[in-house]
Design an enzyme around this catalytic site. Sequence first.
Site, PDB file in Angstrom:
ATOM      1  N   ASP A  57       0.874  -1.175   0.000  1.00  0.00           N
ATOM      2  CA  ASP A  57       0.000   0.000   0.000  1.00  0.00           C
ATOM      3  C   ASP A  57       0.906   1.217   0.000  1.00  0.00           C
ATOM      4  O   ASP A  57       1.469   1.589   1.041  1.00  0.00           O
ATOM      5  CB  ASP A  57      -0.899   0.000   1.237  1.00  0.00           C
ATOM      6  CG  ASP A  57      -1.840   1.199   1.283  1.00  0.00           C
ATOM      7  OD1 ASP A  57      -1.747   2.064   0.378  1.00  0.00           O
ATOM      8  OD2 ASP A  57      -2.657   1.279   2.217  1.00  0.00           O
ATOM      9  N   ASN A  84       3.036   3.821 -11.443  1.00  0.00           N
ATOM     10  CA  ASN A  84       1.729   3.793 -12.084  1.00  0.00           C
ATOM     11  C   ASN A  84       0.568   3.745 -11.092  1.00  0.00           C
ATOM     12  O   ASN A  84      -0.549   4.126 -11.433  1.00  0.00           O
ATOM     13  CB  ASN A  84       1.664   2.579 -13.021  1.00  0.00           C
ATOM     14  CG  ASN A  84       0.272   2.331 -13.559  1.00  0.00           C
ATOM     15  OD1 ASN A  84      -0.236   3.083 -14.389  1.00  0.00           O
ATOM     16  ND2 ASN A  84      -0.376   1.274 -13.071  1.00  0.00           N
ATOM     17  N   TYR A 150      -7.621  14.448  -6.935  1.00  0.00           N
ATOM     18  CA  TYR A 150      -6.928  13.761  -8.022  1.00  0.00           C
ATOM     19  C   TYR A 150      -6.136  14.750  -8.890  1.00  0.00           C
ATOM     20  O   TYR A 150      -4.963  14.519  -9.196  1.00  0.00           O
ATOM     21  CB  TYR A 150      -7.942  13.009  -8.877  1.00  0.00           C
ATOM     22  CG  TYR A 150      -7.319  12.078  -9.893  1.00  0.00           C
ATOM     23  CD1 TYR A 150      -6.888  10.807  -9.528  1.00  0.00           C
ATOM     24  CD2 TYR A 150      -7.166  12.474 -11.222  1.00  0.00           C
ATOM     25  CE1 TYR A 150      -6.321   9.947 -10.451  1.00  0.00           C
ATOM     26  CE2 TYR A 150      -6.600  11.623 -12.153  1.00  0.00           C
ATOM     27  CZ  TYR A 150      -6.182  10.363 -11.766  1.00  0.00           C
ATOM     28  OH  TYR A 150      -5.612   9.516 -12.691  1.00  0.00           O
ATOM     29  N   LYS A 154      -1.983  14.843  -9.386  1.00  0.00           N
ATOM     30  CA  LYS A 154      -1.332  14.656 -10.672  1.00  0.00           C
ATOM     31  C   LYS A 154      -0.580  15.913 -11.122  1.00  0.00           C
ATOM     32  O   LYS A 154       0.435  15.822 -11.820  1.00  0.00           O
ATOM     33  CB  LYS A 154      -2.360  14.236 -11.720  1.00  0.00           C
ATOM     34  CG  LYS A 154      -2.931  12.840 -11.482  1.00  0.00           C
ATOM     35  CD  LYS A 154      -1.856  11.757 -11.502  1.00  0.00           C
ATOM     36  CE  LYS A 154      -2.450  10.363 -11.416  1.00  0.00           C
ATOM     37  NZ  LYS A 154      -1.398   9.314 -11.476  1.00  0.00           N
TER      38      LYS A 154
END
Length: 246
Positions: A57, A84, A150, A154
Amino acid sequence: MTGPLAVVSGGTRGIGLAFTRRLQKLGHRVVALYRSDEEAARQVADPGAGIHVVRADLADPDSAAAAVDTVLSAHGTPRVLVNNAGVNIDRPFLEMSVDEWRRVVDTNLSGVFYLTRGLAPAMVESGEDGSVVNIGATTGIRPRLNGANYCASKAGLLQLTKCLALELAPRIRVNCLIPGMTETEELVTRFRLDDAESRAAVLAEIPRRRIGTVDDIADALEFLVGPGSAYMTGQKLVMDGGQFMW
């Protein structure tokens, strides 16, 4: 198997699985990291073909450190690292919980720090040229509704890529691969691509008029870890069929 070692986080499903398969095809031994899907991991593992799986994790620094120790002690020093692994939890900003913020940012951004910080010293000390590829997202550049966690993770990954490219040079190259709409189970569900009208609306925004395949993205990864990109570092490679043209 005696080829160079590659580590792929989130390497047992979707695009990550395509990365694992492609790197193995190119002659790498591969360690695919996974968080919870034991069945997917079981299906991917093929020690005789040089594919091993390790549970981790990456949002948890202790779990990430344990995975690093396993990789280095059991498999050696990687020449390729593909960051990834990622998670997406959409919620309107004013309704987003602290846990939802942390889970996404800790996995998508901090997890890259934990894993790369753990493996990079050995990669540098090996004396071999290496490649780190961080998997970004178009929403790291172009925001969207209900994705503050998110998008922020990113966007941070893009800047982390550049910082790592500066600090790990000249031996290790670090680039960011940014997939566009890619035909995976998760994306089909999120964008209702099994509905003809919804798919048509998406295709209308893509000059190539098709959804990308996982092999399209694996082709880009092959370029980024291969000799054709030997003079490329600190860059982003957008594979989106021309949807945004940044």
